[in-house]
Design a protein around this motif. Structure first.
Motif, mmCIF file in Angstrom:
data_model
loop_
_atom_site.group_PDB
_atom_site.id
_atom_site.type_symbol
_atom_site.label_atom_id
_atom_site.label_comp_id
_atom_site.label_asym_id
_atom_site.label_seq_id
_atom_site.Cartn_x
_atom_site.Cartn_y
_atom_site.Cartn_z
ATOM 1 N N ILE A 67 8.461 5.618 25.503
ATOM 2 C CA ILE A 67 9.185 5.913 24.264
ATOM 3 C C ILE A 67 10.623 6.331 24.576
ATOM 4 O O ILE A 67 11.561 5.991 23.839
ATOM 5 N N ALA A 68 10.824 7.027 25.702
ATOM 6 C CA ALA A 68 12.175 7.425 26.095
ATOM 7 C C ALA A 68 13.035 6.203 26.404
ATOM 8 O O ALA A 68 14.172 6.086 25.934
ATOM 9 N N VAL A 69 12.486 5.271 27.199
ATOM 10 C CA VAL A 69 13.241 4.063 27.559
ATOM 11 C C VAL A 69 13.501 3.201 26.322
ATOM 12 O O VAL A 69 14.586 2.621 26.169
ATOM 13 N N LEU A 70 12.533 3.118 25.424
ATOM 14 C CA LEU A 70 12.708 2.327 24.195
ATOM 15 C C LEU A 70 13.871 2.863 23.359
ATOM 16 O O LEU A 70 14.722 2.097 22.879
ATOM 17 N N PHE A 71 13.943 4.180 23.205
ATOM 18 C CA PHE A 71 15.023 4.765 22.413
ATOM 19 C C PHE A 71 16.358 4.707 23.147
ATOM 20 O O PHE A 71 17.417 4.638 22.518
ATOM 21 N N MET A 72 16.311 4.729 24.479
ATOM 22 C CA MET A 72 17.547 4.516 25.241
ATOM 23 C C MET A 72 18.084 3.110 24.977
ATOM 24 O O MET A 72 19.290 2.901 24.798
ATOM 25 N N PHE A 73 17.183 2.134 24.941
ATOM 26 C CA PHE A 73 17.565 0.733 24.732
ATOM 27 C C PHE A 73 18.156 0.528 23.336
ATOM 28 O O PHE A 73 19.139 -0.211 23.151
ATOM 29 N N ILE A 74 17.569 1.226 22.327
ATOM 30 C CA ILE A 74 17.999 1.001 20.943
ATOM 31 C C ILE A 74 19.228 1.827 20.568
ATOM 32 O O ILE A 74 20.168 1.314 19.944
ATOM 33 N N LEU B 89 12.705 13.015 31.541
ATOM 34 C CA LEU B 89 13.454 11.886 30.980
ATOM 35 C C LEU B 89 13.360 11.913 29.455
ATOM 36 O O LEU B 89 14.352 11.684 28.750
ATOM 37 N N TYR B 90 12.167 12.213 28.961
ATOM 38 C CA TYR B 90 11.926 12.317 27.522
ATOM 39 C C TYR B 90 12.825 13.393 26.914
ATOM 40 O O TYR B 90 13.457 13.185 25.875
#
Length: 451
Positions: free
Chosen positions: A31-38, A307-308
């Motif tokens: 979820i952290a990487v997904l929100f970083m991407f968006i 990270l989160y």
């Protein structure tokens, strides 16, 4: 898109990933990487591994796998059973002495291993059959072992407290010392309940016998000679000496927490080799593989949780949530009550490690602004998270007990731990009314300036 909406989406996405059955570490990381991407610059994705590495490179975290090694070495030997039998031999004549022996053995073993499940398994394997053989009800036997195991994350060395000290940027030494007073308080409360419950069950057994019923093992006197009592000490004293030695090295300023953890791990391996002849590769393999698996799992959770938290901070979710809490203009104690209630609810689904690392950026700033001592709060939060280990629906210690005593119905185990949940709540209330229970010892050793 407003920060509030992003925060809500972040929270809902986290729940969705977790309830999908994905391991906690990967759910938080995903979820952290997904929100970083968006929502973050594309270049931020290039720093994921660097951010995780830098957060995990904290020297304090080095003590985590070393304390796990120490706990695994002690937990996979007969040290727990021997410790319980030795305490039982000396306390069997005290009313409820068998139950009290379980509490004391759990406290000492928890302080040596730092693991609640390991304490439940090691002490319960010997304690539950012995209590049931002596007439104690299965419900009470299961409840007191499950509750005693919770002391593993309160008494030093506690991995949960290590993580709190990192998240809150507080002194680990002060935090460890702050857990000792509340730990003793809970041992006293649990022991008092054990004596009370013993008298109640003994009276019921005596009434049944006087009315022509069967004679319970409760009514059978147990006699041990002085030789029997001293015979068990040689196997126990070295481990208690190890516990004292580690504490002296840490608080005497002779070693850092990481050095102390390494020393404890090596000495624990030496002791089980000398006392239990556990030195062959086949005997050490379960200890080392168990340490590797648990350390890897825990470090993955730590890395991904950090990270989160980093993404929460970058997107101003944690800051906005903290400001929203402050804007409620709650009184000091109402704020604490709301935060602890949130921790209780999270304890239904998450382990203490994840709760600390996920909530620290949100709850600590308002608490600090309200004037709370974060060392004191760390102890209170730890006790509240201990409740999560024995209250349904997740209650890890409940399922550990079910595993070592499969014939005890799950319903009886749950009802057996409920009084101890109540005692923990009472302990939290006492520590709120008398904060010196937690703060007096570290203030005496380190002085008042550490607050």
């Amino acid at each position: 898109m407003s920060v509030g909406i992003i925060g809500i989406l972040y929270g809902l996405g986290t729940l969705l990933f977790m309830f999908s059955g994905m391991p906690i570490a990967f759910a938080l990381g995903s979820i952290a990487v997904l929100f970083m991407f968006i929502f973050m610059p594309a270049s931020s994705l290039d720093t994921v591994t660097l951010n995780v590495y830098e957060e995990m490179a904290n020297i304090t975290l080095l003590s985590v796998p070393l304390f796990i090694l120490k706990g695994a070495a002690i937990g996979k030997s007969r040290a727990g059973a021997d410790l319980y039998l030795a305490i039982h031999a000396w306390m069997h004549k005290i009313p409820g002495g068998l139950g009290i022996a379980n509490v004391f053995a759990s406290a000492l073993f928890a302080a040596m291993s730092g693991s609640s499940p390991a304490t439940c398994s090691a002490i319960g394997s010997a304690g539950i059959p012995e209590m049931r053989a002596r007439g104690y009800s299965p419900r009470f036997a299961a409840g007191i072992i499950a509750a005693g195991g919770t002391l593993g994350i309160l008494l030093p060395p506690s991995i949960v407290m290590i993580l709190f000290s990192v998240a809150a940027e507080q002194s680990l030494g002060r935090l460890f010392l702050a857990g000792i007073g509340p730990g003793i308080l809970m041992v006293v409360l649990f022991s008092g309940y054990a004596a009370f419950r013993y008298k109640k069950e003994y009276k019921e057994a005596l009434d049944t016998y006087n009315q022509g019923g069967r004679k319970s093992a409760y009514l059978e006197a147990m006699e041990l000679t002085l030789y029997d009592k001293f015979r068990l000490l040689p196997r126990v004293v070295p481990f208690v000496t190890l516990l004292v030695g580690v504490m002296v090295a840490l608080y005497g300023g002779f070693a850092t927490p990481s050095e102390t953890a390494g020393l404890g791990g090596i000495l624990a391996l030496c002791l089980i080799a000398l006392i239990y002849r556990m030195w062959r590769p086949s005997q050490l393999k379960p200890i080392l593989s168990g340490t590797l698996k648990e350390s890897t799992m825990l470090m993955f959770i730590i890395g991904m949780s950090l990270l989160y938290s980093y993404v929460m901070s970058y997107l101003h979710i944690s800051q906005s949530a903290a400001e929203a809490i402050v804007a409620l203009s709650l009184s000091k104690w109402a704020l604490l009550s709301v935060i602890l209630l949130m921790v209780v609810v999270l304890g239904f689904f998450l382990p203490p490690v994840s709760i600390i690392l996920m909530t620290a950026p949100i709850i600590l700033p308002p608490l600090k602004a309200a004037g709370f001592d974060l060392i004191w709060f760390g102890v209170v939060m730890t006790i509240v998270m201990e409740m999560g280990l024995i209250h349904p629906p997740v209650g890890l210690n409940i399922f550990v007990i079910k595993n070592i005593a499969p014939d005890i119905p799950l319903k009886d185990i749950i009802w057996g731990v409920i009084p101890f949940v109540g005692l923990m709540m009472f302990a939290v209330l006492l520590i709120c009314l008398f904060p010196g229970i937690a703060t007096w010892f570290p203030d005496m050793i380190y002085g008042m300036s550490g607050k």
